[in-house]
Structure formats: C-alpha cells, structure tokens
Motif scaffolding. Structure first.
Motif, PDB file in Angstrom:
ATOM      1  N   SER A 160       0.851  -1.186   0.000  1.00  0.00           N
ATOM      2  CA  SER A 160       0.000   0.000   0.000  1.00  0.00           C
ATOM      3  C   SER A 160       0.886   1.235   0.000  1.00  0.00           C
ATOM      4  O   SER A 160       1.486   1.543   1.034  1.00  0.00           O
ATOM      5  CB  SER A 160      -0.929  -0.002   1.219  1.00  0.00           C
ATOM      6  OG  SER A 160      -1.791   1.096   1.205  1.00  0.00           O
ATOM      7  N   PRO A 161       1.047   1.889  -1.197  1.00  0.00           N
ATOM      8  CA  PRO A 161       0.330   1.706  -2.451  1.00  0.00           C
ATOM      9  C   PRO A 161       0.854   0.530  -3.263  1.00  0.00           C
ATOM     10  O   PRO A 161       1.890  -0.054  -2.942  1.00  0.00           O
ATOM     11  CB  PRO A 161       0.605   3.023  -3.186  1.00  0.00           C
ATOM     12  CG  PRO A 161       1.993   3.394  -2.732  1.00  0.00           C
ATOM     13  CD  PRO A 161       2.029   3.002  -1.271  1.00  0.00           C
ATOM     14  N   PRO A 179      -4.184  -4.458   2.825  1.00  0.00           N
ATOM     15  CA  PRO A 179      -3.061  -3.562   2.527  1.00  0.00           C
ATOM     16  C   PRO A 179      -1.988  -3.603   3.604  1.00  0.00           C
ATOM     17  O   PRO A 179      -2.285  -3.680   4.795  1.00  0.00           O
ATOM     18  CB  PRO A 179      -3.728  -2.188   2.474  1.00  0.00           C
ATOM     19  CG  PRO A 179      -4.923  -2.305   3.366  1.00  0.00           C
ATOM     20  CD  PRO A 179      -5.396  -3.729   3.258  1.00  0.00           C
ATOM     21  N   VAL A 180      -0.739  -3.561   3.159  1.00  0.00           N
ATOM     22  CA  VAL A 180       0.414  -3.489   4.062  1.00  0.00           C
ATOM     23  C   VAL A 180       1.176  -2.222   3.692  1.00  0.00           C
ATOM     24  O   VAL A 180       1.720  -2.108   2.588  1.00  0.00           O
ATOM     25  CB  VAL A 180       1.332  -4.717   3.929  1.00  0.00           C
ATOM     26  CG1 VAL A 180       2.422  -4.680   4.991  1.00  0.00           C
ATOM     27  CG2 VAL A 180       0.532  -6.008   4.031  1.00  0.00           C
ATOM     28  N   ALA A 181       1.213  -1.263   4.595  1.00  0.00           N
ATOM     29  CA  ALA A 181       1.753   0.059   4.289  1.00  0.00           C
ATOM     30  C   ALA A 181       3.237   0.000   3.950  1.00  0.00           C
ATOM     31  O   ALA A 181       4.028  -0.650   4.640  1.00  0.00           O
ATOM     32  CB  ALA A 181       1.518   1.008   5.459  1.00  0.00           C
ATOM     33  N   ARG A 193       5.955  -5.224   9.942  1.00  0.00           N
ATOM     34  CA  ARG A 193       4.539  -5.074   9.587  1.00  0.00           C
ATOM     35  C   ARG A 193       4.092  -6.213   8.686  1.00  0.00           C
ATOM     36  O   ARG A 193       2.994  -6.764   8.843  1.00  0.00           O
ATOM     37  CB  ARG A 193       4.343  -3.722   8.909  1.00  0.00           C
ATOM     38  CG  ARG A 193       2.899  -3.359   8.615  1.00  0.00           C
ATOM     39  CD  ARG A 193       2.825  -1.938   8.077  1.00  0.00           C
ATOM     40  NE  ARG A 193       3.200  -0.952   9.086  1.00  0.00           N
ATOM     41  CZ  ARG A 193       3.593   0.282   8.809  1.00  0.00           C
ATOM     42  NH1 ARG A 193       3.704   0.675   7.555  1.00  0.00           N
ATOM     43  NH2 ARG A 193       3.891   1.122   9.778  1.00  0.00           N
ATOM     44  N   TRP A 194       4.928  -6.568   7.722  1.00  0.00           N
ATOM     45  CA  TRP A 194       4.581  -7.681   6.846  1.00  0.00           C
ATOM     46  C   TRP A 194       4.431  -8.984   7.622  1.00  0.00           C
ATOM     47  O   TRP A 194       3.477  -9.743   7.406  1.00  0.00           O
ATOM     48  CB  TRP A 194       5.646  -7.852   5.760  1.00  0.00           C
ATOM     49  CG  TRP A 194       5.325  -7.123   4.489  1.00  0.00           C
ATOM     50  CD1 TRP A 194       5.814  -5.922   4.085  1.00  0.00           C
ATOM     51  CD2 TRP A 194       4.415  -7.544   3.475  1.00  0.00           C
ATOM     52  NE1 TRP A 194       5.274  -5.571   2.879  1.00  0.00           N
ATOM     53  CE2 TRP A 194       4.418  -6.541   2.473  1.00  0.00           C
ATOM     54  CE3 TRP A 194       3.610  -8.662   3.304  1.00  0.00           C
ATOM     55  CZ2 TRP A 194       3.634  -6.642   1.319  1.00  0.00           C
ATOM     56  CZ3 TRP A 194       2.825  -8.755   2.156  1.00  0.00           C
ATOM     57  CH2 TRP A 194       2.833  -7.756   1.184  1.00  0.00           C
ATOM     58  N   ALA A 202      -3.386 -14.275   7.645  1.00  0.00           N
ATOM     59  CA  ALA A 202      -3.203 -15.554   6.943  1.00  0.00           C
ATOM     60  C   ALA A 202      -3.713 -15.485   5.505  1.00  0.00           C
ATOM     61  O   ALA A 202      -4.552 -16.295   5.092  1.00  0.00           O
ATOM     62  CB  ALA A 202      -3.899 -16.680   7.710  1.00  0.00           C
ATOM     63  N   PRO A 203      -3.244 -14.521   4.701  1.00  0.00           N
ATOM     64  CA  PRO A 203      -3.729 -14.417   3.320  1.00  0.00           C
ATOM     65  C   PRO A 203      -3.262 -15.604   2.484  1.00  0.00           C
ATOM     66  O   PRO A 203      -2.185 -16.160   2.717  1.00  0.00           O
ATOM     67  CB  PRO A 203      -3.097 -13.116   2.829  1.00  0.00           C
ATOM     68  CG  PRO A 203      -1.853 -12.974   3.640  1.00  0.00           C
ATOM     69  CD  PRO A 203      -2.189 -13.532   4.990  1.00  0.00           C
ATOM     70  N   ARG A 204      -4.059 -15.972   1.514  1.00  0.00           N
ATOM     71  CA  ARG A 204      -3.686 -17.082   0.635  1.00  0.00           C
ATOM     72  C   ARG A 204      -2.541 -16.666  -0.275  1.00  0.00           C
ATOM     73  O   ARG A 204      -1.648 -17.460  -0.569  1.00  0.00           O
ATOM     74  CB  ARG A 204      -4.890 -17.492  -0.210  1.00  0.00           C
ATOM     75  CG  ARG A 204      -4.646 -18.752  -1.048  1.00  0.00           C
ATOM     76  CD  ARG A 204      -4.567 -19.971  -0.159  1.00  0.00           C
ATOM     77  NE  ARG A 204      -4.270 -21.174  -0.929  1.00  0.00           N
ATOM     78  CZ  ARG A 204      -3.043 -21.636  -1.154  1.00  0.00           C
ATOM     79  NH1 ARG A 204      -1.987 -20.988  -0.670  1.00  0.00           N
ATOM     80  NH2 ARG A 204      -2.856 -22.740  -1.842  1.00  0.00           N
ATOM     81  N   LEU A 205      -2.574 -15.418  -0.747  1.00  0.00           N
ATOM     82  CA  LEU A 205      -1.538 -14.874  -1.616  1.00  0.00           C
ATOM     83  C   LEU A 205      -1.031 -13.560  -1.059  1.00  0.00           C
ATOM     84  O   LEU A 205      -1.739 -12.880  -0.310  1.00  0.00           O
ATOM     85  CB  LEU A 205      -2.078 -14.610  -3.029  1.00  0.00           C
ATOM     86  CG  LEU A 205      -2.442 -15.768  -3.949  1.00  0.00           C
ATOM     87  CD1 LEU A 205      -3.007 -15.212  -5.256  1.00  0.00           C
ATOM     88  CD2 LEU A 205      -1.244 -16.649  -4.233  1.00  0.00           C
ATOM     89  N   ALA A 206       0.185 -13.192  -1.454  1.00  0.00           N
ATOM     90  CA  ALA A 206       0.708 -11.845  -1.240  1.00  0.00           C
ATOM     91  C   ALA A 206       1.345 -11.406  -2.545  1.00  0.00           C
ATOM     92  O   ALA A 206       2.016 -12.198  -3.217  1.00  0.00           O
ATOM     93  CB  ALA A 206       1.724 -11.812  -0.113  1.00  0.00           C
ATOM     94  N   TYR A 207       1.113 -10.154  -2.927  1.00  0.00           N
ATOM     95  CA  TYR A 207       1.627  -9.629  -4.191  1.00  0.00           C
ATOM     96  C   TYR A 207       2.583  -8.484  -3.897  1.00  0.00           C
ATOM     97  O   TYR A 207       2.224  -7.526  -3.188  1.00  0.00           O
ATOM     98  CB  TYR A 207       0.469  -9.140  -5.060  1.00  0.00           C
ATOM     99  CG  TYR A 207       0.900  -8.339  -6.272  1.00  0.00           C
ATOM    100  CD1 TYR A 207       1.425  -8.973  -7.396  1.00  0.00           C
ATOM    101  CD2 TYR A 207       0.785  -6.948  -6.292  1.00  0.00           C
ATOM    102  CE1 TYR A 207       1.831  -8.232  -8.501  1.00  0.00           C
ATOM    103  CE2 TYR A 207       1.185  -6.210  -7.394  1.00  0.00           C
ATOM    104  CZ  TYR A 207       1.709  -6.856  -8.491  1.00  0.00           C
ATOM    105  OH  TYR A 207       2.109  -6.125  -9.580  1.00  0.00           O
TER     106      TYR A 207
END
Length: 449
Positions: A160-161, A179-181, A193-194, A202-207
C-alpha cells in the motif's frame, strides 16, 4: 469504487444505531447499485450500471489527441526501434514450421520457455523449461495465479500503495485485499509489519513488486527479500513477485539484489512473474510465470478455460530478441531514455512545484509525488482541462488511500517534460484557489499502466 465497508454489526456499534437500521441502509444501497455484497467476502462500494466510473485513473489517449494533451497516465514508452521491426521480421522467418501445427501452446512455445529458463539460470537461479509458462502479459499471468490460488472471498496481502491495474484485477476476482503500508519515500518494505499481517490475516496470496516498485520506485534490498520469503513461508502464504520493472535500473553502478525467488530454493513459496511490456514495449503482450513444475502444470491445465495460449508470432519475436542480443541492446537504449526523461521531469517539477515532495528512484518508470496537501483526484481532474493527464494516488491504494498523491511516469523528456510541469502547476493553482471546483471525479477513464 470498490472501497470495502464495515460489517453491519461493526458499523451499528460505531454509529450507535441499531443493526436493523444499518441493514436497511445497506439494502437500499444494494438496490440502487451503489453497493455490492457477497457472503463471506463482505460489502464494497460500486457505481450503478450505465454510469461513468470516477476511477481516479486514465486510459491511453487516442493518437489524434496526442498533439494537445500531455499524457502521463501510462508508465510505458514508445517501441524501441529498429529492434521491434527486426524482431517481427525474425519471427516471420521462423513462423512457417509453426504454421503447419494447430498453433495452440498453452504452456508457451518450447523454444521461448527454454530461453527464459536459461536467463533465470544465468542470474543464479537454476530453472528448467518445465518451470516456465508463457502468458499474455504480466496481467494474464497474475490473473491465472489468482484464479488458481485465491477464490472469491480469499485474502490477498498487497503493498500500500501498489500497482493500480493489479489491485483492480484482484477486486474483480472477488479477493479481499489486505493492505500493508510501505515506508515513506524509498524506504520500501516494513518487514515487521509484513510479518504481523501475514501471521494475523493468513492471506492465501501476497503480491509484491520488489524491483523498482510501481508506483514508489523503491528497490527491496536482500535482507528485505530474505525476510519477506521467510515470513510468507511460515504463514503458508504464496508470494507472487512481479519483476516487470527489474531490468530498468537507471543509475550507473547500481548492483541489483538477487531475485526474490533466489531465497526460496525449494520453490514452494515464491511465484515469479515477468513481462516484456516495461523493459521493451507494452504492445508486445508477452509475459511469463516461473514457479515449481506442479504449479506450472496446474496453471497450464486451467488455461484451457481461459485464453488457451499467447499469440505465436509475438512469442517468436520475443525469442528472436532474447537469442540474438537484440533484447539487451533495446533495454540499454530504454534505460538511457528513461534516465534522461526522469532527470528532466524531476528538474521541471522541482522548479514549477517546489512544494511537492518526492524522492528520486534509482530505476523503474515512476515518480510518486506528494502534492503539498492538495487533492490528487482534483489535480487529475483539473489537469485534464489544462492539457495534462495524470493518475491520482487513490487509484494505487485500497479503500481510498493516498488522496494527497499523484504518480508521474518518465514517459516524456526535454521541453515536453517542462511543459507538463507548467501545466501541472497551473492545475495546482486552480485547485488551491477553488477555481477548479467540480464533481471530484476524473471522468469515465479506468485504465492506468
């Protein structure tokens, strides 16, 4: 559009009203088309069908408008010549044997898969052709990955962004964006933070875009890459790494960190996406995925219900570039052009808009600018009236964040960059004085590259 709303119970508590009142309001908004909801995924804002989208973004200008409008909407440069023409001529020479086949290659042409695998191996990442799938651009790659790993309602952690088109792609797929700042300026990734977000959500994906991040231009160092992969592995999250900007280092003497997948030797955590669009030309719609062989097999199998494959002629053109040295020659020219454009734009903005704040990235194609307390959406709207198009910050955020920013790409240089800054300064003066008052929307344009 697509700003997530609180759950009915949470909003009722916050507003000190009954949940019945909130439920009735939500239902009225759904009926009129201003709200969409899905069980398990929550509710988010929408625009009724038939109405223009206030999308805070820009579509490419038609050629006939280029003379009167300076287009800073797309972070993409014109095709590098003579390499584009030569690559197409080379592709035509190689085409006849393929013309005698069915032409469907869901995994990509074997020759191009082998070439891309060799390039990863040369970067110190041993790779087999079976670990490569050729796609229709990076967007096609990420769309396929999202459909395979993250069904509707699944969480996806994003910077984020982040890159505007990917955020919208994920929203359209029904994902719940977490969102992860990013740190201010070029600080990049806050690993504490990540780690917390990956552990708690516990997101399935991270981009992530670790190489000259779009839009901030930040470059992740090796420690950030190592810690990010480690955090994703411990959380059971698949890490999708977008490398489309990786070859666009602009400063001399800059040593690039190892690719993120280099910190995942088992290949169980990182999926890498690459593309010819930024380093070469956006019109060459060829991208690729590097992943474990079983992931590639699953992506290829699912492709039968999507686009079947990437155009053969464009794959042959890219393979010609990579196998003849034309790619590197074109990229060298592209870097020089982007460097000159960056320096011209930075100087012009500093001169015309001294109150705007930014840090100069060492690569990539974008400048992430804080607009001195002015609304980025208003700057974008008024800017189009005075002859310059820019995408505002909220296009790159989740839930309306970054209103005080605009993104400026290094797509123009020299006198055009100077004139763009002059027009932006005129737009800023109008916004500041209130003379540019309007709807606050930027019109029906939704695309930003």
């Amino acid at each position: 559009m697509a700003a997530r709303l609180p759950a009915e119970r949470e909003l009722a508590v916050a507003l000190a009203v009954s949940r019945t009142t909130v439920a009735a309001a939500y239902e009225a908004l759904r009926t009129e088309g201003f709200l969409e909801s899905r069980r398990g995924a929550g509710s988010w804002t929408a625009v009724p069908a038939g109405n223009p989208l206030p999308a805070r973004g820009l579509e490419p200008l038609p050629p006939e408008a280029l003379g009167s409008m300076i287009d800073l909407g797309c972070a993409a440069l014109p095709a590098p010549e003579p390499w584009l023409t030569r690559s197409v001529q080379g592709a035509l020479e190689e085409l006849p044997p393929y013309a005698h086949t069915h032409g469907d290659y869901p995994a990509g042409l074997p020759a191009l898969r082998a070439m891309l695998a060799e390039r990863y191996t040369a970067r110190g990442i041993p790779t087999m052709p079976e670990q490569i799938m050729v796609t229709t651009g990076a967007m096609g790659a990420i769309d396929a990955i999202c459909h395979l790993f993250a069904g509707r309602g699944e969480r996806i952690a994003v910077e984020s962004p982040s890159y505007a088109n990917i955020l919208q792609l994920m929203r359209e797929a029904g994902a719940r964006l977490v969102p992860v700042a990013m740190a201010e300026g070029l600080g990049g990734w806050d690993m504490d933070r990540w780690r917390q977000v990956l552990r708690d959500a516990a997101p399935r994906l991270a981009y992530v875009v670790a190489d000259f991040h779009n839009p901030t231009g930040a470059l992740a160092d090796e420690d950030q890459r190592r810690r990010l992969v480690d955090a994703a592995r411990h959380a059971g999250t698949v890490l999708v790494v977008d490398e489309t900007m990786s070859e666009l280092r602009l400063d001399e003497g800059l040593d690039m960190p190892r690719p993120v997948c280099g910190f995942d030797p088992a290949g169980s955590t990182v999926i890498t996406v690459g593309s010819a669009s930024k380093a070469f030309w956006a019109g060459m719609r060829v991208g690729w995925v590097r992943a474990a062989p079983d992931v590639i097999r699953s992506l290829v199998a699912a492709r039968a219900y999507a686009d079947l494959g990437t155009p053969v002629l464009e794959q042959l053109a890219l393979n010609w570039l990579l196998s003849t040295g034309g790619w590197q020659q074109a990229v060298d020219v592209r870097r020089e052009q982007a460097r000159d454009n960056r320096d011209a734009l930075v100087a012009a903005v500093r001169r015309e808009l001294p109150g705007w704040e930014f840090e100069v990235p060492r690569g990539g194609l974008t400048l992430w600018v804080r607009t001195g307390g002015l609304s980025g959406s208003r700057i974008a709207e008024v800017g189009e009236r005075v002859g310059v198009r820019v995408p505002s910050g909220p296009r790159f955020g989740v839930d309306g964040a970054f209103e005080g920013y605009v993104r400026l790409p290094f797509t123009v240089g020299g006198a055009v960059a100077e004139e763009a800054a002059v027009r932006l300064a005129a737009a800023a003066r109008l916004v500041e004085s209130g003379s540019g008052a309007g709807s606050g929307a930027e019109g029906p344009h939704t695309f930003v590259a």
